[in-house]
Design a protein around this motif. Structure first.
Motif, PDB file in Angstrom:
ATOM      1  N   LEU A 205       0.801  -1.216   0.000  1.00 45.87           N
ATOM      2  CA  LEU A 205       0.000   0.000   0.000  1.00 45.87           C
ATOM      3  C   LEU A 205       0.839   1.273   0.000  1.00 45.87           C
ATOM      4  N   HIS A 206       2.143   1.132   0.128  1.00 45.54           N
ATOM      5  CA  HIS A 206       3.037   2.274   0.332  1.00 45.54           C
ATOM      6  C   HIS A 206       2.773   3.460  -0.594  1.00 45.54           C
ATOM      7  N   PRO A 207       2.557   3.258  -1.893  1.00 46.24           N
ATOM      8  CA  PRO A 207       2.361   4.427  -2.769  1.00 46.24           C
ATOM      9  C   PRO A 207       1.145   5.274  -2.407  1.00 46.24           C
ATOM     10  N   LEU A 208       0.187   4.698  -1.682  1.00 46.50           N
ATOM     11  CA  LEU A 208      -1.047   5.413  -1.368  1.00 46.50           C
ATOM     12  C   LEU A 208      -1.133   5.847   0.091  1.00 46.50           C
ATOM     13  N   ILE A 209      -0.093   5.602   0.875  1.00 45.73           N
ATOM     14  CA  ILE A 209      -0.163   5.894   2.304  1.00 45.73           C
ATOM     15  C   ILE A 209       0.051   7.388   2.546  1.00 45.73           C
ATOM     16  N   ALA A 210      -0.946   8.008   3.193  1.00 45.26           N
ATOM     17  CA  ALA A 210      -0.891   9.435   3.512  1.00 45.26           C
ATOM     18  C   ALA A 210      -0.403   9.687   4.930  1.00 45.26           C
TER      19      ALA A 210
END
Length: 268
Positions: A205-210
């Motif tokens: 999920l790293h690319p979408l973690i805010a």
């Protein structure tokens, strides 16, 4: 608080709802600064005027990282958020606008949009469609403000019936709406309770973690008081290139200041 380790740097923000509860809320800003924190987060600033929160932050030399959208009154259908509740559209929209107002005044770059609990009598597909529509509207309001909206899944053990099913569902919604404006709030505690595999899911999920939040399990105490391998988890986050803050959303087991010894044991 910026902490360096052999794996890299992690930036830790104190959660003032959970930490420094030994003193009244307005005194927690100074207490966090005295403990070495340079940033804080907390769910609800709405009990104080924006200018008053701004003054508390400035006096303590702190940055505000995250706030939540407002919750409804205790015992109401929107007490855990309005986004997943058909029939609460106006309450949801009013709450988003209020959150963005506070975020602007406090220079908070992340707003957690609370999903809420699906009413038992409401069809699951209708509730989910309502949620996606609400998040799309919120993204339109946030676009261009510099604020990123974060979607968080709460584990069903702690909040049965919570609308957002999983972090993976949150990621799918963020991707469908606008990943530049909407992202995932990756809470390590909820991830562990939900299905485990924390590091694997973080990497996926790293690319979408805010935003990231931490607490151990069971008990939701500070890292090192439970089963989560925080030495590995935080090392992986440090190596990942994640540039955001990590909110310490835990309930200290034996006092906030003494509990901060976990930093030496696990990170440094």
């Amino acid at each position: 608080m910026i902490v360096e380790s052999s794996s890299g740097v992690v930036r830790l923000a104190a959660n003032l709802k959970w930490m420094f509860t030994e003193v009244p809320f307005v005194e927690r800003f100074a207490a966090a600064a005295e403990a070495g924190f340079t940033a804080v987060e907390f769910a609800s600033p709405y009990e104080l005027a924006p200018a008053e929160v701004r003054r508390l932050l400035d006096d303590a030399g702190l940055a505000q990282i995250l706030i939540n959208t407002p919750a409804g009154p205790a015992g109401s259908p929107t007490a855990s958020g309005a986004a997943y509740v058909p029939g609460a559209r106006q309450e949801f929209r009013d709450g988003v606008l209020r959150a963005l107002e506070y975020a602007g005044a406090l220079d908070a770059r992340v707003v957690h949009v609370m999903a809420g609990i699906r009413p038992a009598e409401v069809d699951a597909d209708l509730a989910f469609a309502t949620y996606v529509s609400n998040i799309s509207w919120a993204a339109e309001q946030a676009r261009g403000t510099g604020v990123r909206l974060a979607l968080e899944a709460i584990n069903k053990r702690d909040q049965p019936g919570y609308g957002l099913a999983s972090m993976e569902t949150a990621a799918a919604v963020a991707q469908a709406v606008d990943p530049e404006v909407v992202g995932v709030l990756f809470d390590v505690y909820h991830a562990q309770v939900d299905r485990g595999n924390v590091i694997e899911r973080f990497e996926r999920l790293h690319p979408l973690i805010a935003h990231v939040q931490i607490a151990d399990n069971p008990g939701r105490g500070e890292p090192g008081t439970g089963e989560i391998a925080y030495e590995r988890v935080l090392a992986r986050i440090a190596r990942s290139g994640y540039a955001g803050w990590i909110g310490c959303e835990y309930a200290p087991v034996a006092g906030t200041r003494d509990g901060l010894s976990w930093l030496e044991r696990i990170i440094r």
